[in-house]
Design an enzyme around this catalytic site. Sequence first.
Site, PDB file in Angstrom:
ATOM      1  N   LYS A   1      55.142  56.317  38.065  1.00 47.99           N
ATOM      2  CA  LYS A   1      54.006  56.592  37.199  1.00 47.99           C
ATOM      3  C   LYS A   1      53.371  55.275  36.761  1.00 47.99           C
ATOM      4  O   LYS A   1      53.874  54.584  35.872  1.00 47.99           O
ATOM      5  CB  LYS A   1      54.445  57.391  35.955  1.00 47.99           C
ATOM      6  CG  LYS A   1      53.257  57.999  35.254  1.00 47.99           C
ATOM      7  CD  LYS A   1      53.369  58.024  33.743  1.00 47.99           C
ATOM      8  CE  LYS A   1      53.006  56.748  33.065  1.00 47.99           C
ATOM      9  NZ  LYS A   1      51.619  56.297  33.219  1.00 47.99           N
TER      10      LYS A   1
ATOM     11  N   GLU B   1      47.829  54.245  33.165  1.00 53.58           N
ATOM     12  CA  GLU B   1      46.554  54.955  33.362  1.00 53.58           C
ATOM     13  C   GLU B   1      45.400  53.995  33.596  1.00 53.58           C
ATOM     14  O   GLU B   1      44.448  54.313  34.301  1.00 53.58           O
ATOM     15  CB  GLU B   1      46.200  55.802  32.122  1.00 53.58           C
ATOM     16  CG  GLU B   1      47.203  56.845  31.726  1.00 53.58           C
ATOM     17  CD  GLU B   1      48.246  56.329  30.738  1.00 53.58           C
ATOM     18  OE1 GLU B   1      48.984  55.382  31.078  1.00 53.58           O
ATOM     19  OE2 GLU B   1      48.349  56.880  29.637  1.00 53.58           O
TER      20      GLU B   1
ATOM     21  N   GLY C   1      57.132  47.984  29.612  1.00 51.62           N
ATOM     22  CA  GLY C   1      56.041  48.289  28.697  1.00 51.62           C
ATOM     23  C   GLY C   1      56.386  47.811  27.301  1.00 51.62           C
ATOM     24  O   GLY C   1      57.216  46.900  27.130  1.00 51.62           O
TER      25      GLY C   1
ATOM     26  N   GLY D   1      59.346  51.861  24.872  1.00 48.02           N
ATOM     27  CA  GLY D   1      60.668  51.705  25.493  1.00 48.02           C
ATOM     28  C   GLY D   1      61.752  52.400  24.683  1.00 48.02           C
ATOM     29  O   GLY D   1      62.648  53.049  25.225  1.00 48.02           O
TER      30      GLY D   1
ATOM     31  N   GLU E   1      62.376  46.764  30.429  1.00 46.82           N
ATOM     32  CA  GLU E   1      61.832  45.405  30.343  1.00 46.82           C
ATOM     33  C   GLU E   1      60.675  45.488  29.362  1.00 46.82           C
ATOM     34  O   GLU E   1      59.656  46.114  29.652  1.00 46.82           O
ATOM     35  CB  GLU E   1      61.405  44.944  31.738  1.00 46.82           C
ATOM     36  CG  GLU E   1      61.310  43.448  31.834  1.00 46.82           C
ATOM     37  CD  GLU E   1      59.896  42.960  31.659  1.00 46.82           C
ATOM     38  OE1 GLU E   1      59.550  42.589  30.509  1.00 46.82           O
ATOM     39  OE2 GLU E   1      59.147  42.961  32.643  1.00 46.82           O
TER      40      GLU E   1
ATOM     41  N   CYS F   1      54.516  39.430  29.642  1.00 48.10           N
ATOM     42  CA  CYS F   1      55.689  39.515  28.773  1.00 48.10           C
ATOM     43  C   CYS F   1      56.425  38.179  28.711  1.00 48.10           C
ATOM     44  O   CYS F   1      57.179  37.944  27.769  1.00 48.10           O
ATOM     45  CB  CYS F   1      56.617  40.628  29.235  1.00 48.10           C
ATOM     46  SG  CYS F   1      56.926  40.574  30.987  1.00 48.10           S
TER      47      CYS F   1
ATOM     48  N   GLU G   1      54.394  40.038  19.115  1.00 47.44           N
ATOM     49  CA  GLU G   1      53.841  39.860  20.461  1.00 47.44           C
ATOM     50  C   GLU G   1      52.359  40.228  20.397  1.00 47.44           C
ATOM     51  O   GLU G   1      52.015  41.400  20.179  1.00 47.44           O
ATOM     52  CB  GLU G   1      54.552  40.757  21.473  1.00 47.44           C
ATOM     53  CG  GLU G   1      53.979  40.569  22.868  1.00 47.44           C
ATOM     54  CD  GLU G   1      54.647  41.424  23.940  1.00 47.44           C
ATOM     55  OE1 GLU G   1      54.711  42.654  23.775  1.00 47.44           O
ATOM     56  OE2 GLU G   1      55.092  40.852  24.949  1.00 47.44           O
TER      57      GLU G   1
HETATM   58  O1  TXE Z   1      52.065  49.803  26.648  1.00 54.04           O
HETATM   59  P1  TXE Z   1      52.861  51.134  26.876  1.00 54.04           P
HETATM   60  P2  TXE Z   1      50.503  49.663  26.306  1.00 54.04           P
HETATM   61  C1  TXE Z   1      53.181  45.499  25.236  1.00 54.04           C
HETATM   62  C2  TXE Z   1      52.086  44.566  24.751  1.00 54.04           C
HETATM   63  C3  TXE Z   1      50.902  45.464  24.638  1.00 54.04           C
HETATM   64  C4  TXE Z   1      51.545  46.710  24.126  1.00 54.04           C
HETATM   65  C5  TXE Z   1      50.787  47.982  24.328  1.00 54.04           C
HETATM   66  O2  TXE Z   1      52.443  44.042  23.502  1.00 54.04           O
HETATM   67  O3  TXE Z   1      49.909  44.992  23.784  1.00 54.04           O
HETATM   68  O4  TXE Z   1      52.771  46.775  24.827  1.00 54.04           O
HETATM   69  O5  TXE Z   1      50.487  48.193  25.717  1.00 54.04           O
HETATM   70  C6  TXE Z   1      53.679  54.585  29.681  1.00 54.04           C
HETATM   71  N1  TXE Z   1      56.751  58.116  27.551  1.00 54.04           N
HETATM   72  N2  TXE Z   1      53.349  45.500  26.677  1.00 54.04           N
HETATM   73  O6  TXE Z   1      50.073  50.585  25.231  1.00 54.04           O
HETATM   74  O7  TXE Z   1      52.204  52.248  26.150  1.00 54.04           O
HETATM   75  C7  TXE Z   1      52.250  54.136  29.910  1.00 54.04           C
HETATM   76  O8  TXE Z   1      51.489  55.194  30.470  1.00 54.04           O
HETATM   77  C8  TXE Z   1      56.835  57.511  28.740  1.00 54.04           C
HETATM   78  C9  TXE Z   1      54.351  44.621  27.205  1.00 54.04           C
HETATM   79  O9  TXE Z   1      49.798  49.774  27.579  1.00 54.04           O
HETATM   80  O10 TXE Z   1      54.273  50.797  26.606  1.00 54.04           O
HETATM   81  C10 TXE Z   1      52.460  52.979  30.858  1.00 54.04           C
HETATM   82  O11 TXE Z   1      52.653  53.466  32.186  1.00 54.04           O
HETATM   83  N3  TXE Z   1      55.946  56.598  29.173  1.00 54.04           N
HETATM   84  C11 TXE Z   1      54.626  44.854  28.610  1.00 54.04           C
HETATM   85  C12 TXE Z   1      53.749  52.349  30.338  1.00 54.04           C
HETATM   86  O12 TXE Z   1      54.373  53.367  29.562  1.00 54.04           O
HETATM   87  C13 TXE Z   1      54.927  56.272  28.352  1.00 54.04           C
HETATM   88  C14 TXE Z   1      53.571  45.380  29.484  1.00 54.04           C
HETATM   89  C15 TXE Z   1      53.543  51.118  29.458  1.00 54.04           C
HETATM   90  O13 TXE Z   1      52.631  51.410  28.443  1.00 54.04           O
HETATM   91  C16 TXE Z   1      54.789  56.877  27.080  1.00 54.04           C
HETATM   92  C17 TXE Z   1      52.646  46.267  28.827  1.00 54.04           C
HETATM   93  C18 TXE Z   1      55.759  57.829  26.690  1.00 54.04           C
HETATM   94  N4  TXE Z   1      55.736  58.430  25.493  1.00 54.04           N
HETATM   95  C19 TXE Z   1      52.550  46.264  27.456  1.00 54.04           C
HETATM   96  N5  TXE Z   1      53.700  56.342  26.488  1.00 54.04           N
HETATM   97  C20 TXE Z   1      55.510  43.934  29.350  1.00 54.04           C
HETATM   98  N6  TXE Z   1      56.805  43.981  29.058  1.00 54.04           N
HETATM   99  O14 TXE Z   1      55.070  43.198  30.226  1.00 54.04           O
HETATM  100  C21 TXE Z   1      53.161  55.454  27.345  1.00 54.04           C
HETATM  101  N7  TXE Z   1      53.894  55.408  28.495  1.00 54.04           N
END
Ligand code: TXE
Length: 452
Positions: free
Chosen positions: A154, A157, A207, A212, A229, A263, A354
């Site tokens: 997945k 989006e 994410g 997480g 991660e 990250c 962050e």
């Molecule tokens: O992350 P999300 P977002 C951090 C960074 C950023 C913040 C928000 O600080 O500003 O997160 O980013 C899926 N159950 N990082 O909102 O929501 C979502 O569709 C299962 C750090 O984009 O965590 C996407 O595929 N999955 C990071 C994935 O989770 C769910 C990289 C990550 O999105 C979900 C990105 C749910 N309930 C953001 N809700 C890194 N470690 O590099 C969302 N998702």
Amino acid sequence: MSGLSVLDPATEEVIAELPSAGVEELDAAVARARARFPAWSQVAPSDRARLLRAIGTAIEIGAEELAQSECRNAGKPIRDARDEVALVAELFHYYAGAVDKVGGRTIPVDGGVAMTFPEPLGVVGLITPWNFPLAIASWKLAPALACGNTVVLKPAELTPLTALMLERLALEAGLPEGVLNVVVGPGRVVGQRLAEHPDVARIGFTGSTVVGRGVMAAAAGTIKRVTLELGGKSANVVFADADLEQAAAQAPGAIFGNAGQDCCARSRILVERPAFERFLELFVAATEAYVVGDPCDEGTQMGPLISAGQRERVASYVPEQVTYAKPLPDRPGFWFPPTILTPASATDRVVRDEIFGPVAAVLPFDDEEGAVRLANDTPYGLSGSVWTKDGARALRMARALECGALSINSNTSLRVSTPFGGFKQSGFGRELGLAAMKENTELKTVFYSTTP
Ligand code: TXE
């Protein structure tokens, strides 16, 4: 299915309209992956390796198309996008090579022979972010397939395009239908369902720490294996005896690369007090020269942020008074200037949170002990750097810093062949290298009696 508009963050234009999956489509994808698992897990190792190699070659052939798509959809400078696609091809070749090299052991026991077998898990669910869409999906996917698992992926989006291209390339390269299933849909619906699904054996997630935590809770229902991660607030520690010119020249790339949406971004730069003013001067000069602009231009080093929401979030952290902010041209797109802050206190929220944008906080420290204290004063522990010419100190620091991937006299964090993952709230489990094979298998012990 409802619809999803995919944007180019450098122009705010819609570049694709896609159907958006819900729970029903996700369940169907898991069912396909589950039905395929027995056959895929029994493919002969040499054939599985050949298929992974064929995917690597297909990526090399389609590299420019993949890079252009990643550049437009993620606002990523084209040169970075090309480097990431090259890494992705290398990943498939690396894990093709690993298929027949990672095995179990025989263990001396009484009365017979004991053997271990790393067995595939079944259906692996992968949930990936928008900052390195193809690279992160691939470094989760290639080892999962190499170990004999089937996959439901997945993507985020905001950036689903290259995952869909990868699925097509893999099918064309000969991967049987149903082994890889890409499902595009909202995280809180299909991501959540994937994490809860009773027929999914493991979740690999990259994410935010908040999501997480939710994924880990959702996975607990069926005791899924989980690899997380998550966020980071990595320190770039510069001692006064370091090659300051080099440390400062490389510092912009380490925080403004990928517009800070990394990250591993070195968002806290800690400088030994006697070198503080000189380093800051050099860092500001290097930032002035950092090329921000159209991601499609060959010389661009930084593009826009991913979305209006991300820009708002980053802006909410930046005070009115900054040490330096690079002026930007006025144009459409989610732009944010490379910004340097020199906060008065290590408890300031720009030092603690962050930000996930091009914002660097530069702070002084007085001695080695103070550097360790400051660097470790964060709930995160993903990456970091130490710059010094004193080898013994470099190694003392390397052992003392609480992070999963540290560089000495360099700001790189990631290689195909080396384990990558976090300490503390940056997550757990290791990706990349042969460590990823362990995450994707379960160890079975078999005792064979030789007693007559
Ligand atoms: O992350 P999300 P977002 C951090 C960074 C950023 C913040 C928000 O600080 O500003 O997160 O980013 C899926 N159950 N990082 O909102 O929501 C979502 O569709 C299962 C750090 O984009 O965590 C996407 O595929 N999955 C990071 C994935 O989770 C769910 C990289 C990550 O999105 C979900 C990105 C749910 N309930 C953001 N809700 C890194 N470690 O590099 C969302 N998702």
